[in-house]
Design a protein around this motif. Structure first.
Motif, PDB file in Angstrom:
ATOM      1  N   THR A 356      50.570 -41.865  36.633  1.00 28.13           N
ATOM      2  CA  THR A 356      50.069 -41.390  35.340  1.00 28.13           C
ATOM      3  C   THR A 356      50.162 -39.868  35.269  1.00 28.13           C
ATOM      4  O   THR A 356      50.618 -39.303  34.275  1.00 28.13           O
ATOM      5  CB  THR A 356      48.594 -41.807  35.135  1.00 28.13           C
ATOM      6  OG1 THR A 356      48.465 -43.200  35.395  1.00 28.13           O
ATOM      7  CG2 THR A 356      48.118 -41.506  33.725  1.00 28.13           C
ATOM      8  N   GLU A 357      49.741 -39.225  36.350  1.00 29.83           N
ATOM      9  CA  GLU A 357      49.787 -37.755  36.364  1.00 29.83           C
ATOM     10  C   GLU A 357      51.221 -37.258  36.265  1.00 29.83           C
ATOM     11  O   GLU A 357      51.493 -36.248  35.592  1.00 29.83           O
ATOM     12  CB  GLU A 357      49.100 -37.213  37.626  1.00 29.83           C
ATOM     13  CG  GLU A 357      47.569 -37.312  37.510  1.00 29.83           C
ATOM     14  CD  GLU A 357      46.828 -36.928  38.795  1.00 29.83           C
ATOM     15  OE1 GLU A 357      47.464 -36.955  39.875  1.00 29.83           O
ATOM     16  OE2 GLU A 357      45.621 -36.618  38.699  1.00 29.83           O
ATOM     17  N   ALA A 358      52.129 -37.978  36.901  1.00 28.84           N
ATOM     18  CA  ALA A 358      53.536 -37.572  36.839  1.00 28.84           C
ATOM     19  C   ALA A 358      54.057 -37.687  35.404  1.00 28.84           C
ATOM     20  O   ALA A 358      54.729 -36.789  34.889  1.00 28.84           O
ATOM     21  CB  ALA A 358      54.377 -38.445  37.779  1.00 28.84           C
ATOM     22  N   GLU A 359      53.700 -38.780  34.742  1.00 31.12           N
ATOM     23  CA  GLU A 359      54.098 -38.964  33.334  1.00 31.12           C
ATOM     24  C   GLU A 359      53.489 -37.865  32.458  1.00 31.12           C
ATOM     25  O   GLU A 359      54.153 -37.296  31.600  1.00 31.12           O
ATOM     26  CB  GLU A 359      53.610 -40.324  32.820  1.00 31.12           C
ATOM     27  CG  GLU A 359      54.419 -41.506  33.316  1.00 31.12           C
ATOM     28  CD  GLU A 359      55.819 -41.538  32.727  1.00 31.12           C
ATOM     29  OE1 GLU A 359      56.011 -41.056  31.597  1.00 31.12           O
ATOM     30  OE2 GLU A 359      56.735 -42.040  33.424  1.00 31.12           O
ATOM     31  N   GLU A 360      52.234 -37.598  32.729  1.00 25.50           N
ATOM     32  CA  GLU A 360      51.494 -36.635  31.912  1.00 25.50           C
ATOM     33  C   GLU A 360      52.008 -35.211  32.112  1.00 25.50           C
ATOM     34  O   GLU A 360      51.891 -34.367  31.210  1.00 25.50           O
ATOM     35  CB  GLU A 360      50.007 -36.715  32.299  1.00 25.50           C
ATOM     36  CG  GLU A 360      49.043 -36.302  31.225  1.00 25.50           C
ATOM     37  CD  GLU A 360      47.607 -36.447  31.717  1.00 25.50           C
ATOM     38  OE1 GLU A 360      46.940 -37.402  31.284  1.00 25.50           O
ATOM     39  OE2 GLU A 360      47.168 -35.630  32.552  1.00 25.50           O
ATOM     40  N   SER A 361      52.593 -34.959  33.291  1.00 24.12           N
ATOM     41  CA  SER A 361      53.043 -33.592  33.593  1.00 24.12           C
ATOM     42  C   SER A 361      54.201 -33.162  32.696  1.00 24.12           C
ATOM     43  O   SER A 361      54.591 -32.007  32.679  1.00 24.12           O
ATOM     44  CB  SER A 361      53.438 -33.475  35.062  1.00 24.12           C
ATOM     45  OG  SER A 361      54.619 -34.223  35.277  1.00 24.12           O
ATOM     46  N   ARG A 362      54.738 -34.108  31.943  1.00 18.24           N
ATOM     47  CA  ARG A 362      55.796 -33.737  30.996  1.00 18.24           C
ATOM     48  C   ARG A 362      55.229 -33.104  29.725  1.00 18.24           C
ATOM     49  O   ARG A 362      55.973 -32.712  28.834  1.00 18.24           O
ATOM     50  CB  ARG A 362      56.602 -34.981  30.608  1.00 18.24           C
ATOM     51  CG  ARG A 362      57.294 -35.600  31.803  1.00 18.24           C
ATOM     52  CD  ARG A 362      58.108 -36.784  31.359  1.00 18.24           C
ATOM     53  NE  ARG A 362      58.480 -37.575  32.518  1.00 18.24           N
ATOM     54  CZ  ARG A 362      58.877 -38.823  32.453  1.00 18.24           C
ATOM     55  NH1 ARG A 362      58.940 -39.421  31.286  1.00 18.24           N
ATOM     56  NH2 ARG A 362      59.203 -39.470  33.538  1.00 18.24           N
ATOM     57  N   LEU A 363      53.919 -33.093  29.647  1.00 17.29           N
ATOM     58  CA  LEU A 363      53.280 -32.525  28.449  1.00 17.29           C
ATOM     59  C   LEU A 363      52.572 -31.228  28.806  1.00 17.29           C
ATOM     60  O   LEU A 363      52.143 -31.049  29.949  1.00 17.29           O
ATOM     61  CB  LEU A 363      52.206 -33.499  27.918  1.00 17.29           C
ATOM     62  CG  LEU A 363      52.620 -34.913  27.598  1.00 17.29           C
ATOM     63  CD1 LEU A 363      51.375 -35.751  27.313  1.00 17.29           C
ATOM     64  CD2 LEU A 363      53.557 -34.931  26.390  1.00 17.29           C
ATOM     65  N   ASN A 364      52.412 -30.390  27.788  1.00 21.85           N
ATOM     66  CA  ASN A 364      51.515 -29.256  27.975  1.00 21.85           C
ATOM     67  C   ASN A 364      50.148 -29.703  27.448  1.00 21.85           C
ATOM     68  O   ASN A 364      49.812 -29.529  26.279  1.00 21.85           O
ATOM     69  CB  ASN A 364      52.025 -28.030  27.213  1.00 21.85           C
ATOM     70  CG  ASN A 364      51.166 -26.808  27.503  1.00 21.85           C
ATOM     71  OD1 ASN A 364      50.003 -26.931  27.899  1.00 21.85           O
ATOM     72  ND2 ASN A 364      51.737 -25.629  27.302  1.00 21.85           N
ATOM     73  N   VAL A 365      49.404 -30.330  28.354  1.00 21.15           N
ATOM     74  CA  VAL A 365      48.167 -31.004  27.934  1.00 21.15           C
ATOM     75  C   VAL A 365      47.172 -30.026  27.300  1.00 21.15           C
ATOM     76  O   VAL A 365      46.610 -30.310  26.242  1.00 21.15           O
ATOM     77  CB  VAL A 365      47.523 -31.741  29.132  1.00 21.15           C
ATOM     78  CG1 VAL A 365      46.158 -32.282  28.760  1.00 21.15           C
ATOM     79  CG2 VAL A 365      48.426 -32.868  29.605  1.00 21.15           C
ATOM     80  N   GLN A 366      47.004 -28.875  27.937  1.00 24.10           N
ATOM     81  CA  GLN A 366      46.008 -27.942  27.413  1.00 24.10           C
ATOM     82  C   GLN A 366      46.365 -27.481  25.999  1.00 24.10           C
ATOM     83  O   GLN A 366      45.504 -27.402  25.129  1.00 24.10           O
ATOM     84  CB  GLN A 366      45.827 -26.737  28.354  1.00 24.10           C
ATOM     85  CG  GLN A 366      44.586 -25.903  28.035  1.00 24.10           C
ATOM     86  CD  GLN A 366      43.293 -26.747  27.949  1.00 24.10           C
ATOM     87  OE1 GLN A 366      42.992 -27.542  28.848  1.00 24.10           O
ATOM     88  NE2 GLN A 366      42.545 -26.616  26.846  1.00 24.10           N
ATOM     89  N   GLU A 367      47.662 -27.247  25.791  1.00 22.52           N
ATOM     90  CA  GLU A 367      48.074 -26.795  24.460  1.00 22.52           C
ATOM     91  C   GLU A 367      47.816 -27.894  23.417  1.00 22.52           C
ATOM     92  O   GLU A 367      47.340 -27.616  22.308  1.00 22.52           O
ATOM     93  CB  GLU A 367      49.565 -26.449  24.496  1.00 22.52           C
ATOM     94  CG  GLU A 367      50.047 -25.655  23.307  1.00 22.52           C
ATOM     95  CD  GLU A 367      51.533 -25.319  23.452  1.00 22.52           C
ATOM     96  OE1 GLU A 367      51.851 -24.371  24.194  1.00 22.52           O
ATOM     97  OE2 GLU A 367      52.364 -26.041  22.852  1.00 22.52           O
ATOM     98  N   LEU A 368      48.098 -29.131  23.800  1.00 29.39           N
ATOM     99  CA  LEU A 368      47.846 -30.254  22.878  1.00 29.39           C
ATOM    100  C   LEU A 368      46.355 -30.377  22.559  1.00 29.39           C
ATOM    101  O   LEU A 368      45.973 -30.620  21.409  1.00 29.39           O
ATOM    102  CB  LEU A 368      48.352 -31.564  23.483  1.00 29.39           C
ATOM    103  CG  LEU A 368      49.877 -31.739  23.541  1.00 29.39           C
ATOM    104  CD1 LEU A 368      50.236 -32.977  24.347  1.00 29.39           C
ATOM    105  CD2 LEU A 368      50.457 -31.827  22.126  1.00 29.39           C
ATOM    106  N   ILE A 369      45.540 -30.179  23.584  1.00 27.47           N
ATOM    107  CA  ILE A 369      44.089 -30.259  23.371  1.00 27.47           C
ATOM    108  C   ILE A 369      43.646 -29.142  22.418  1.00 27.47           C
ATOM    109  O   ILE A 369      42.893 -29.384  21.468  1.00 27.47           O
ATOM    110  CB  ILE A 369      43.318 -30.172  24.710  1.00 27.47           C
ATOM    111  CG1 ILE A 369      43.571 -31.444  25.527  1.00 27.47           C
ATOM    112  CG2 ILE A 369      41.818 -29.961  24.486  1.00 27.47           C
ATOM    113  CD1 ILE A 369      42.946 -31.457  26.901  1.00 27.47           C
ATOM    114  N   ASP A 370      44.150 -27.940  22.669  1.00 24.18           N
ATOM    115  CA  ASP A 370      43.760 -26.811  21.806  1.00 24.18           C
ATOM    116  C   ASP A 370      44.184 -27.057  20.359  1.00 24.18           C
ATOM    117  O   ASP A 370      43.413 -26.804  19.429  1.00 24.18           O
ATOM    118  CB  ASP A 370      44.384 -25.499  22.312  1.00 24.18           C
ATOM    119  CG  ASP A 370      43.807 -25.091  23.661  1.00 24.18           C
ATOM    120  OD1 ASP A 370      42.733 -25.622  24.027  1.00 24.18           O
ATOM    121  OD2 ASP A 370      44.446 -24.275  24.363  1.00 24.18           O
ATOM    122  N   GLN A 371      45.401 -27.562  20.200  1.00 27.53           N
ATOM    123  CA  GLN A 371      45.886 -27.860  18.834  1.00 27.53           C
ATOM    124  C   GLN A 371      44.987 -28.901  18.162  1.00 27.53           C
ATOM    125  O   GLN A 371      44.628 -28.774  16.995  1.00 27.53           O
ATOM    126  CB  GLN A 371      47.301 -28.442  18.893  1.00 27.53           C
ATOM    127  CG  GLN A 371      48.399 -27.417  18.879  1.00 27.53           C
ATOM    128  CD  GLN A 371      49.771 -28.103  18.993  1.00 27.53           C
ATOM    129  OE1 GLN A 371      49.880 -29.324  18.889  1.00 27.53           O
ATOM    130  NE2 GLN A 371      50.802 -27.297  19.208  1.00 27.53           N
TER     131      GLN A 371
END
Ligand code: ATP
Ligand code: MG
Length: 383
Positions: A356-371
């Motif tokens: 899951t973490e490997a899949e998620e690492s393709r995203l900029n999670v923090q930026e998505l959260i901020d948006q």
């Protein structure tokens, strides 16, 4: 005089917290009865309401105050043998079987419970020769409760209330509120344990309709019959879903969505000083509600407990409560939830954290959260 006798949960009768709880409960009752005229009095382990109008409405509202066990519609009489004799002398020509039950909350009363019950029974029999005493399964029960305020209350039965603990006595929590059946029930159950709720809803406008969001606000409004008011934080999840859809394997869509929901939930909860997160998850109900899925979603929550009061309940049991609290009919309205918009055909049922973490690492999670956080809209719902 007509009165309503109110019984509080047994927890209030314990320890030094009793007064704090009792005062909280009284203030919650006053909030619930806003707009009605009445007089409220505390008397040793009971509350009494008299001088009221609009009895049905008053009772309806009292049954929705957490921390109350039951109430009785009663007649309030001076607690003297003479007044009680005079009152019971008014019953004429009753038929069937009966008994008198006396509870002496005030031990100073000059007859003991048995003596008084016997005396009042005799008076009733004098005026109703066709009546017979039946102590085991009487058709009519006269209950007499003598309290320390110098009053006796006469009633024939109890109306059940919600039970639980006074709203707010457990602190505050953030309910993840979808438009489904389970999450409003989860909110109700936690509120019943004293948790003051705020709600967080993710919508996927324009993939989901404005009606889908309105439905959630209607659910919050229904909960207000119990919790008075709910602040609903609405957040657009559209960009997050689009990003996951574009970058991650479809079977991880829901797992990653839920991890991002949880991160946002914790951020908001901490900011609003709320001490826990509440969800409507139920073990094994869908792919995202297996132990492994919950492990992987829980993993991103840093500090707060996640309460899942429906975890051990069958759908049927959840539906029963949803009907009791009047959220069911709204929950089944056919509007898309954000979760169903990008629903993969084969979600992982037992996701591994590393994968899951490997899949998620393709995203900029923090930026998505901020948006997503930047889209927050706060709507205050009141009853
Ligand atoms: P519910 O009937 O409460 O929607 P569900 O059986 O549909 O639950 P899921 O969709 O897996 O189950 O959601 C599990 C929990 O996640 C929900 O009970 C709710 O607490 C939270 N949740 C799901 N979707 C949303 C959403 N759009 N906004 C906020 N919380 C959500
Ligand atoms: Mg749902």
């Amino acid at each position: 005089m007509k009165a309503i006798l109110i019984r509080m949960g047994e927890l209030f009768l314990k320890g030094g917290n009793r007064y704090i709880f009792e005062n909280m409960l009284v203030s919650n009752i006053r909030k619930k009865l806003e707009g009605l005229s009445y007089k409220l009095e505390k008397t040793q382990g009971r509350l009494v309401i008299n001088n009221y109008e609009n009895e049905d409405e008053l009772i309806e509202r009292l049954t929705k105050v957490f921390g109350l066990v039951s109430i009785s519609k009663a007649e309030e009489i001076d607690a003297t043998v003479e007044s009680l004799e005079e009152f019971f002398g008014r019953y004429k020509n009753l038929e069937g079987s009966f008994k008198v039950e006396v509870k002496r909350g005030d031990k100073r009363f000059k007859l003991d419970s048995m003596q008084l019950a016997k005396r009042l029974g005799e008076i009733i029999l004098e005026n109703s020769p066709k009546l017979v005493v039946d102590l085991y399964s009487p058709q009519i029960v006269f209950k007499v409760d003598i309290r320390q305020n110098g009053k006796a209350y006469v009633f024939d039965g109890n109306i059940s209330c919600c039970g639980g603990l006074p709203l707010g006595s457990a602190g505050g929590g953030l309910l993840l509120l979808s438009g489904g059946i389970d999450s409003p029930v989860a909110g109700f159950l936690m509120a019943k344990r004293g948790l003051k709720l705020e709600a967080l809803h993710f919508h996927s406008y324009p993939y989901t309709s404005p009606e889908a969001k309105q439905k959630v606000l209607t659910l919050a409004k229904k909960l207000c019959a119990y919790v008075d008011s709910v602040k609903v934080h609405c957040i657009s999840f559209t960009k997050v879903q689009e990003a996951i859809h574009a970058n991650c394997s479809p079977e991880f869509m829901i797992t990653i969505m839920r991890r991002i929901m949880m991160r946002i939930a914790e951020t908001i909860a901490k900011r609003e000083n709320l001490g826990c997160i509440v969800t409507g998850e139920s073990l094994g109900q869908v792919a995202s509600q297996t132990m492994q899925s919950m492990t992987v979603t829980q993993n991103v929550v840093d500090l707060l407990p996640v309460f899942r009061p429906c975890i051990a309940m069958d759908k049927e049991e959840i539906i029963k409560i949803a009907k009791d609290i009047d959220t069911f009919e709204t929950s089944i309205l056919p509007y898309e939830d954000c979760c169903t918009v990008f629903l993969p055909k084969n979600p992982v049922i037992k996701p591994k954290l590393e994968k899951t973490e490997a899949e998620e690492s393709r995203l900029n999670v923090q930026e998505l959260i901020d948006q997503a956080m930047a889209t927050e809209e706060v709507i205050e719902i009141k009853k």
